[in-house]
Design a protein around this motif. Structure first.
Motif, PDB file in Angstrom:
ATOM      1  N   THR A 412       0.797  -1.345   0.088  1.00 15.98           N
ATOM      2  CA  THR A 412       0.105   0.077   0.039  1.00 15.98           C
ATOM      3  C   THR A 412       0.719   1.315   0.062  1.00 15.98           C
ATOM      4  O   THR A 412       0.711   2.304  -0.807  1.00 15.98           O
ATOM      5  N   GLN A 639      -7.596  -3.743  -1.084  1.00 13.74           N
ATOM      6  CA  GLN A 639      -6.468  -3.241  -1.833  1.00 13.74           C
ATOM      7  C   GLN A 639      -6.534  -4.030  -3.057  1.00 13.74           C
ATOM      8  O   GLN A 639      -5.710  -3.677  -3.975  1.00 13.74           O
ATOM      9  N   THR A 677      -7.036   3.175  -0.978  1.00 15.96           N
ATOM     10  CA  THR A 677      -7.947   2.603  -0.217  1.00 15.96           C
ATOM     11  C   THR A 677      -9.231   3.650   0.097  1.00 15.96           C
ATOM     12  O   THR A 677     -10.375   3.014   0.180  1.00 15.96           O
TER      13      THR A 677
END
Length: 817
Positions: A412, A639, A677
């Motif tokens: 991420t 994700q 996200t």
């Protein structure tokens, strides 16, 4: 000088030195014999004896010298005596040659001077003086012999003879002046050579010691000690250069030396700039504060720069013990100090390079902690020395640390943020252990701690608890808070059968068991864990085919409106109907699914199955139209590309309205969220799907951070609900969460309610919904339909019961259901 050399008398040692060069004197003897014969043949009028006698004596001298020299070279035992005899025999021949060719006025007398110079240079000045004395004695013997008429007088000039009272004192005096001058210069030369030899020997000895020392501080001490021992310096200091500063590496008889790095003194900078040794009469405290503090009142100081590869690496500063300077001696000493400085600079540079190479080999390049190799070697060394020093109250222990869901951070936030987090975690671990403990990064997100503990591992347990709490605190990575939890395994050397490798493996197994128990915890190794781990690996293999074999089942736990009573929704919970192990709770396989990546396919199945089931219930009127259905999703699912599209397609295919679906995601997962996200959650809201933060209060979520996310409901972690009686802080925290949700128009759910008192407490605090065993255990689909039907009957009853208790009585089935 060695012990053998010290055992030999000085005279004998000097003759032995001459013996090594006796071949040169043999050539000189033949030259002197040839000159005497040639002079007698060319100037017969100056010869006072028969030419045949002089020729025979010369040939006999050369023959005897050659024979004695040959014997000397072959006979080691009598070499000293033969050498002495040859030198005395030389004097006898020269005395005879002078007598036969004119006495003290003989032109051959220069051969005596030549022999004296040769002996003085080839042996020593003391030997030269002894030879001069021998020649003088022979000269007096010949003169006395002539005066006493023991030998015929030799005419110096035609028609006149030498008389004893006319002895040429001037010639003897000049001969001795020449001998003394030759010996004096020879003595100075010999003294210089002896000092040079001792200087070089000292350098060789110090160099040998430096080869065995790899530590820069130890090398500096050896160099300074060698200089002090050789030249008897009064005081001295070795400084090292680092980042434009200088710091003391070694000292001798100094004052208060600063222990921190300081700006280089003026004299040191000058020596570095000029790359040469600087003699200083005295130090200036204003220009040289560092050296003045270390060497207060120093005089006759030598500053030698240490230069390696054209760059300064330090300097040697020594103070002479002599008050009066001797220029020649000081030049030699300064030259040797410069050589010592050059040798020290090269060794110091090599030591630093070696330390750097060792650091690369034994240190983790990212975090600076020990790497796996260094940890393994240190552990093996500790275990090898433990049997030699047995202590019943101490045992070697290893803590194996693994960061939970670290891959999510890399996926991420990027690998750069992941590296930054690893560095921060390393620093935090190091600050939480003792200085004697070894912290290592074994690779990836795995760390280990080597420590000494008591047999019950009480200290290791306390350390693990502290690490779990402290490592969970937020990190500021790339200007955003990141939370990561850790799982820790503890093992002691007493359970390690095969040494270091077995001990690390046991700690690793314990760590995996801590993960299997829900992460963010620790476990102490037990031999039975190997069996459990093997079973876990078998489950991992079988888990990959569970969907294909239709082995998953869903149960639903009701969610109750605390103010009105009655069900308002359910949360879908997965179970694994294993063919041999029976019904398996998610705690045993969800962690495995996340590690193997199967969580994405399992999550998709749960979402589709929940939506399909809910759609059927709503269409058939088996559930109220306002009922919502919660589905747990992992951070990896959110994700995953196409997550929103998958939700949209599932809703369309199952016919479930978006308003009836709730997506639950944990707070710790959202703390690792990226802008992508947040965009995903925003798309879910625009679709009409509500989002819940599960286990809220455990992930250090701040109010400002919460505002960034499109969240609809906060689910209060069960620990703040269940610990209300034991921990007075829990109600305050729950109240704060409820107030936070109310201020942001978010509903709140109190999960884990198990008693009426807890339900009443959450209701009094103003919590919107409640969930827990007090209201209902998870129910099968048929039991959920029955509970909905019972609630409809209760709602239609003319005498309504108290909402919370009615809901509890109607919906609480037995655990078997």
């Amino acid at each position: 000088m060695t012990t053998t050399e010290r055992a030999i008398p000085t005279d004998r040692f000097e003759y032995a030195a001459l013996s090594d060069r006796m071949g040169h004197l043999l050539v000189l003897r033949f030259a002197m014999g040839a000159i005497v014969v040639a002079w007698a043949a060319l100037r017969p009028e100056t010869v006072g004896i028969q030419f045949g006698a002089l020729l025979a004596a010369s040939i006999g001298y050369l023959a005897v010298s050659a024979v004695l020299e040959t014997l000397r070279r072959r006979a080691d035992r009598f070499g000293f005596a033969l050498l002495t005899g040859l030198l005395l025999f030389d004097g006898l021949f020269l005395a005879f040659a002078m007598y036969g060719t004119g006495g003290t006025q003989s032109p051959i007398r220069f051969l005596v001077y030549l022999d004296l110079v040769a002996v003085s240079l080839l042996a020593s000045y003391r030997t030269g003086l002894k030879i001069a004395l021998w020649h003088s004695l022979l000269l007096f013997v010949v003169l006395y012999a002539q005066a006493a008429r023991l030998v015929p007088p030799i005419e110096v000039l035609p028609g006149s003879a030498i008389e004893f009272d006319r002895m040429p004192v001037l010639n003897v005096t000049s001969f001795w002046l020449f001998a003394i001058a030759t010996s004096a210069f020879s003595a100075l030369n010999e003294r210089e050579l002896r000092q040079r030899r001792a200087d070089l020997q000292s350098m060789v000895e110090v160099g040998g010691r430096l080869d065995d020392a790899s530590d820069p501080l130890e090398q500096s001490r050896l160099v300074l000690a060698g200089l002090v021992e050789r030249f008897e310096f009064k005081r001295g200091i070795v400084v090292g250069a680092t980042d434009g500063k200088m710091i003391a590496l070694a000292t001798h008889a100094t004052g208060d030396v600063p222990t921190t790095a300081a700006d280089p003194d003026w004299i040191v900078n000058r020596a570095w700039d000029r790359h040469e040794v600087l003699p200083v009469k005295r130090l200036d405290p204003d220009l040289d504060p560092f050296l003045s503090a270390a060497l207060p009142g120093a005089r006759n100081v030598i500053v030698a720069p240490m230069i390696a590869d054209g760059r300064p690496v330090g300097a040697i500063v020594v103070e002479s013990a002599k008050r009066r300077r001797l220029p020649g001696v000081e030049r030699r000493v300064a030259s040797m100090v410069a050589r010592f400085a050059s040798m020290a600079a090269l060794n110091l540079r090599n030591a630093v390079l070696l330390r750097h190479v060792q650091d690369l080999a034994e240190r983790d390049s990212l975090t600076g902690a020990a790497n796996r190799r260094m940890f393994q070697l240190s552990l093996e060394r500790v275990l090898e020395t433990s049997p030699m020093k047995p202590r019943r109250d101490q045992v070697t222990a290893v803590l194996f640390i693994d960061l939970d869901d670290f891959k999510v951070v890399n996926d991420t936030l990027g690998h750069a943020a992941g590296d930054e987090l690893l560095v921060a975690v390393t620093g935090r671990i190091t600050s939480l252990v003792r200085s004697t403990d070894l912290v290592a990064r074994l690779g990836g997100d795995e760390f280990a701690i080597l420590t000494e503990d008591e047999p019950d591992l009480a200290r290791s347990r306390a350390m693990a608890e502290r690490l779990i709490v402290e490592l969970r605190a937020p990190y500021l990575i790339a200007d955003r808070p990141v939370v990561v939890t850790s799982s820790i395994g503890i093992a002691s050397a007493r359970d390690a059968v095969d040494g270091a490798t077995d001990l690390v493996r046991n700690a690793d197994v314990a760590m995996y068991m801590a993960k299997a128990n829900g992460k963010s915890g620790f476990a102490v190794f037990d031999p039975g864990m190997h069996v459990a781990l093997r079973e876990r690996n078998e489950l991992s293999v079988e888990l990959k085919r569970a969907i294909e074999l239709d082995q998953f089942r869903l149960v639903y736990q009701p969610i109750v409106d605390l103010a009105k009573g009655g069900y308002v929704g359910v949360e879908a919970l997965i179970r694994w109907q294993h063919p041999t192990l029976g019904l398996i709770a998610p705690g045993r396989f969800i962690q495995i699914a996340e590690e193997t990546g199967a969580i994405v396919s399992i999550g998709h199945w749960v979402l589709r199955e929940t939506c399909a089931q809910a759609g059927r219930w709503l269409r058939e009127g088996l559930a109220p139209a306002s009922m919502f259905f919660g589905v747990n999703v992992s951070a990896r699912e959110v994700q995953h590309p196409g997550f929103v599209d998958g939700v949209r397609d599932t809703l369309r295919e199952t016919g479930l309205a978006p308003g009836n679906l709730i997506i639950e995601i944990t707070e710790t997962a959202l703390l690792q969220a990226t802008p992508a996200t947040i965009a995903t959650l925003a798309e879910l809201r625009s679709l009409g799907v509500r989002t819940v933060i599960d286990d809220f209060g455990t992930g250090y979520f701040s109010l400002s951070h919460l505002r960034q996310f499109p969240i609809d409901i906060l689910k209060i972690a069960g620990e703040f609900v269940q610990d209300a009686d034991a921990d007075p802080k829990s109600p305050a925290l729950a109240r704060a969460i409820i107030a936070m949700g109310r201020s942001m128009n978010m509903a709140t759910v109190a999960e884990g309610i198990e008693t009426q008192q807890q339900a009443a407490s959450m209701t009094a605090l103003g919590c919107t919904y409640g969930q827990g065993f007090y209201f209902s255990h998870p129910l099968s689909p048929d039991a959920v339909v029955a509970a909905f039907a019972a609630q409809r009957i209760t709602d239609q009853s003319p005498v309504p019961a108290r909402p919370r208790r009615a809901a509890a009585r109607v919906s609480r089935p037995s655990p078997a259901a």
